[in-house]
Scaffold this motif. Structure first.
Motif, short mmCIF file in Angstrom:
data_model
loop_
_atom_site.label_atom_id
_atom_site.label_comp_id
_atom_site.label_asym_id
_atom_site.label_seq_id
_atom_site.Cartn_x
_atom_site.Cartn_y
_atom_site.Cartn_z
N TRP A 58 0.84 -1.20 0.00
CA TRP A 58 0.00 0.00 0.00
C TRP A 58 0.87 1.25 0.00
CZ3 TRP A 58 0.02 3.32 4.36
CH2 TRP A 58 -0.78 4.45 4.21
N LEU A 62 1.64 4.52 -3.16
CA LEU A 62 1.38 5.97 -3.07
C LEU A 62 2.31 6.71 -4.03
CD1 LEU A 62 1.12 6.32 0.82
CD2 LEU A 62 -0.76 6.30 -0.82
N HIS A 66 4.01 12.17 -2.17
CA HIS A 66 2.64 12.30 -1.68
C HIS A 66 2.61 12.59 -0.17
CE1 HIS A 66 -1.68 11.76 -1.84
NE2 HIS A 66 -1.61 10.91 -0.83
N ILE A 67 3.53 12.01 0.57
CA ILE A 67 3.55 12.19 2.02
C ILE A 67 4.52 13.32 2.36
CG2 ILE A 67 4.16 11.10 4.21
CD1 ILE A 67 3.23 8.46 2.93
N GLN A 72 0.30 13.63 8.22
CA GLN A 72 -0.39 13.22 7.00
C GLN A 72 -0.26 11.71 6.80
OE1 GLN A 72 1.43 14.14 3.30
NE2 GLN A 72 -0.48 14.05 2.15
N THR A 75 -2.63 10.00 9.12
CA THR A 75 -4.02 10.14 8.66
C THR A 75 -4.30 9.17 7.52
OG1 THR A 75 -4.09 12.45 9.35
CG2 THR A 75 -5.71 11.75 7.71
N LEU A 76 -3.41 9.11 6.54
CA LEU A 76 -3.58 8.17 5.42
C LEU A 76 -3.62 6.73 5.92
CD1 LEU A 76 -1.14 9.72 2.79
CD2 LEU A 76 -3.64 9.62 2.64
N GLU A 79 -6.98 6.04 7.62
CA GLU A 79 -8.04 5.92 6.61
C GLU A 79 -7.95 4.58 5.87
OE1 GLU A 79 -7.45 9.39 4.21
OE2 GLU A 79 -8.42 10.71 5.67
N GLN A 80 -6.75 4.14 5.59
CA GLN A 80 -6.56 2.88 4.85
C GLN A 80 -6.96 1.67 5.69
OE1 GLN A 80 -5.83 2.47 1.69
NE2 GLN A 80 -5.63 0.25 1.75
#
Length: 114
Positions: A58, A62, A66-67, A72, A75-76, A79-80
């Protein structure tokens, strides 16, 4: 995010394979990082190192860049893996709890000692 990890930083030993409670993993990781110190970039790299199997897949999926922060990333991650969160306690089971006919209050309460 190429940065040298200082020798004073303790590398986290916990790993996440994708079936654990994400909040527990994050709490353990953030606690260890709070004790070790280090920059946001170091924390991101070390957090990435706690992933194995499908969670690493995963992360690799990305987009580059992105990170931008550990907040952040956290948070990702939440959510995942929100589906792994432990369900809240269900209180409706307590509606069926009854004191038996002739049971003393002391015996009733003793049934629930752990």
């Amino acid at each position: 995010m190429d940065v040298v990890i200082p020798a004073t930083i303790v590398v986290p030993k916990a790993t996440f394979i994708g079936v654990e409670e994400p909040e527990a993993h994050l709490t353990a990781f953030h606690t260890q990082m709070m004790l070790s110190g280090g920059s946001d970039v170091v924390h991101c790299q070390l957090f990435m190192s706690t992933h194995t199997g499908t969670t690493l897949d995963w992360f690799i999926s990305l987009p580059d860049g992105h990170i931008t922060s550990i907040e952040q990333f956290s948070t990702l991650f939440r959510e995942q893996y929100i589906v792994n969160r432990a369900p809240p306690p269900v209180s409706y089971n307590l509606f069926d709890v009854r004191q038996y006919q002739g049971e003393s209050l002391k015996d009733f309460l003793n049934r629930f000692e752990a």
